[in-house]
Structure formats: C-alpha cells, structure tokens
Design an enzyme around this catalytic site. Sequence first.
Site, PDB file in Angstrom:
ATOM      1  N   SER A 178      65.089  35.809  53.197  1.00 52.95           N
ATOM      2  CA  SER A 178      64.588  34.336  53.418  1.00 52.95           C
ATOM      3  C   SER A 178      64.370  34.448  54.804  1.00 52.95           C
ATOM      4  O   SER A 178      63.393  33.155  55.149  1.00 52.95           O
ATOM      5  CB  SER A 178      65.880  33.522  52.885  1.00 52.95           C
ATOM      6  N   HIS A 189      69.658  28.152  56.417  1.00 53.47           N
ATOM      7  CA  HIS A 189      68.641  28.671  57.138  1.00 53.47           C
ATOM      8  C   HIS A 189      68.389  27.590  58.511  1.00 53.47           C
ATOM      9  O   HIS A 189      68.819  26.763  58.625  1.00 53.47           O
ATOM     10  CB  HIS A 189      67.411  28.197  56.172  1.00 53.47           C
ATOM     11  N   ASP A 219      68.885  23.863  56.885  1.00 52.88           N
ATOM     12  CA  ASP A 219      69.791  23.155  55.342  1.00 52.88           C
ATOM     13  C   ASP A 219      71.024  23.593  55.231  1.00 52.88           C
ATOM     14  O   ASP A 219      71.437  23.593  54.101  1.00 52.88           O
ATOM     15  CB  ASP A 219      68.774  23.550  54.267  1.00 52.88           C
TER      16      ASP A 219
END
Length: 404
Positions: free
Chosen positions: A68, A371, A368
């Site tokens: 990610s 991340h 968040d």
Amino acid sequence: MMNSKFLFLHVAIFIAILSFTPTSAHNKSRKSIAPSAPTSSQADYKGSFSAQVNFKGSFSKVYAFGDSYTDTGNAYHLGALKTFVKGIITHNSTNNLPGYRLSNGRLVIDYLCDALALPPLTPFKDLSTNSSAGVNFAIAGSTALSSDFFINHKIAHSLMWKAIPESFQTQIDWFHKFIQDTECKGKTLSECKIDFDNSLFWIGEMGGNDYARLYGSTVAVRFLTELAVNHVCKLVTTMLETGAKYIVVQGLPPAGCLPLNLALHPLHDRDAMGCSASANAIIQAHNELLQKKLDEIRRQFSGCMIVYADYWGAFHKILSNLKQFHFEEPFKACCGAGQGPFNFDLHRLCGATGSSTCADPSKFISWDGIHLTEAMHRHLAELLFNQGYCKPSFHDLIKMKTGT
C-alpha cells in the site's frame, strides 16, 4: 471472546485495507524534489553532496512493486476492494493526480517519478492509460510470503476483502505478462535489453502485511523474518535475471510508530522514539537481514547497482526533528475519530460516519492511522533521494547510470 493478540491480528489487516482512501483534495501546490544543495537547516542530514546531480532524463521508465505504500491503484482496480469499501470512500481528483492511493496525496514513488521528469506510474490493472513511462505492479495488502503459506497454515481473515492475500508472486506474474504481451512484443532481445538498461526498478515495502497477519500465531518470528526476506530477495533476483540493472529496494518503516500499533500496544511497550518497542524490534530484524542478503546479491550481480532505501533511518530522522520538518503531530492520525492522543477508533475508521479530517494534513505524519500523509512522503523522498538515506546513495545510482 477473541483474545487481544488475535483481535490485533484481525484489526490490523482490516484497517490496512478498509482505510483505502483514494487520493483526496488535501493536496496543495505541487513541489518538485529535484536535487538541491543542502541548506543551513539541512546541515545535520546524514551525508552531504558537494556536487549537484540532475535526475531528469536519467531513466526513461520505472517499474514499481510493493504494497500500500507504493500502490497507485491496483488493489482498487481488482474490484473486490472497491466493492468492499464502497460505502466509506469518495473519489476526488481535483488535485489532478490520477489513480487511487492510501494517502491524502502523493507517495514516495510519485516524487521519484517527478524527480525523473516522468508522469505518475500507471497501475498494471489500468493499462488503458499510457504506460510508456513504466508500470506500477504494487498491490495494497500484498505479502512477501506466498498465498500458499497462508493456506497451508490456515491463516485467513473474515474481516478482509480477500481472506488469502495477493503476494509478491502475483506481481512477478503481472510483470512477466506485461513484458511478454506489451513491452517486448515484436522486439528483439537486444532491443528489450536496451529498454531495461534505461529502466529503474523500485521494490517498495514488502513484508509489513506478513507480520501483521501472523501476529499472535504459532509461527516463530525469526522463521517468518527469514521467509519474508528471502521472498523479497527472490523478487529482486527475478528482476535482475530478467535484465534489470538498476534496482532500489525499500526497507520497512517503523510500524510501531503508527497510531494503529500505538493504540493497541500497552504504554510500557515503548522505545526511545516513543513507539511500540515490540513491533519495531521485528521491523529492525527484518531490515538488518534484508541488508545482509542484498550484500550477497550484489556480489552475485556485480555489474548491477542495487540500492537499499533506508526508510527506518529517514523516518527516525523526521521523528527526531519534528520542527525542522514542520510537523506538529507525530503520532496522531489526521483522518480518524475518537478522543485520546491518536485520533484513532477501531469502530470509526477514516471515511466512516463520525470520522473527520484535520484542517492541515501537512502537520501530521499519519494520514489514517496506518498510512502516511503526502507531507511525510515528500520529506521521506527528500531524505532518500537527496540526503543520503539510500545505500549506496541515490546520487551514486544516477552517476553510474549517466556516466557522470
């Protein structure tokens, strides 16, 4: 009742995927990270460079792999993820940055392409757009270990959009398919080799999801670390054997410094940075073994340049000098909910009803809870590409490529 260890296991991966937030409008004016001489405020950066090195035009293409922290849309375009999070995300493209990222803006890979004067990378699953400057094969939520490992050990998660994760092997398969069907189609071997000689291969974070998935399991951490690093190195050697000559391999960032781990680990589990000591110990062991294995690969492929991107060191530099980097919130999520020091609530994740977004994400390290913000990615990119947090330095990589 699920015990606390297995609760963390489920929640950590659930958040990593559920918080998939497409690039939002919190992006401000685009700032280039093209090389610049260190200023007086940068005097204490590790390493210094007496000469400027022009990155632009040094590579014509970039091929990216990872999870990610590098994915610019593959997980979203796989479909199941898009359906899974449909109710809590909105797509906002007012910042003119294509794709879907787990951040409020650009990732390090975007700043890399910017420094090379290349457009943002096209996700492999969205090849309807132009892929002439390279392709991104990274998949959010992917693992270094093979999917068979999780099947054989019966490790799956009902809270996941996909119980068995995509792995590094999926990305290798995608790469080979792209090379066969697109990149080298109709070309001679020598023509393909020229393309690879002008391409930079970026192996982003790989392994973080493995440790989160297996937290609390019976699999020994040392055994897991050896397996994960070996799989990362298999990805590296596969690229080298295919023809890659210039590769950057990213180490893992200190996951114990993220709000997720800080919120779920007790207060007595803290290291000198104020982060989860137990989580960071695993990451450090991974990074140390990875660097050792990369040294072995360098000896095997002596004509290639293999660079280690020290995410841990760069992250630590920023945490230790918050004012210098204009951060005010090192451990609080910008987008989240709940009281307390982390703005993190397992039941009200970023984008869910009751969550909110901070007024100025540039003052936050975490977007968040798991991340990073665009501001953090920008500072990490500056340290990695211009301030010596790559080994060998990124400047040395460019010099080898350009012959200057």
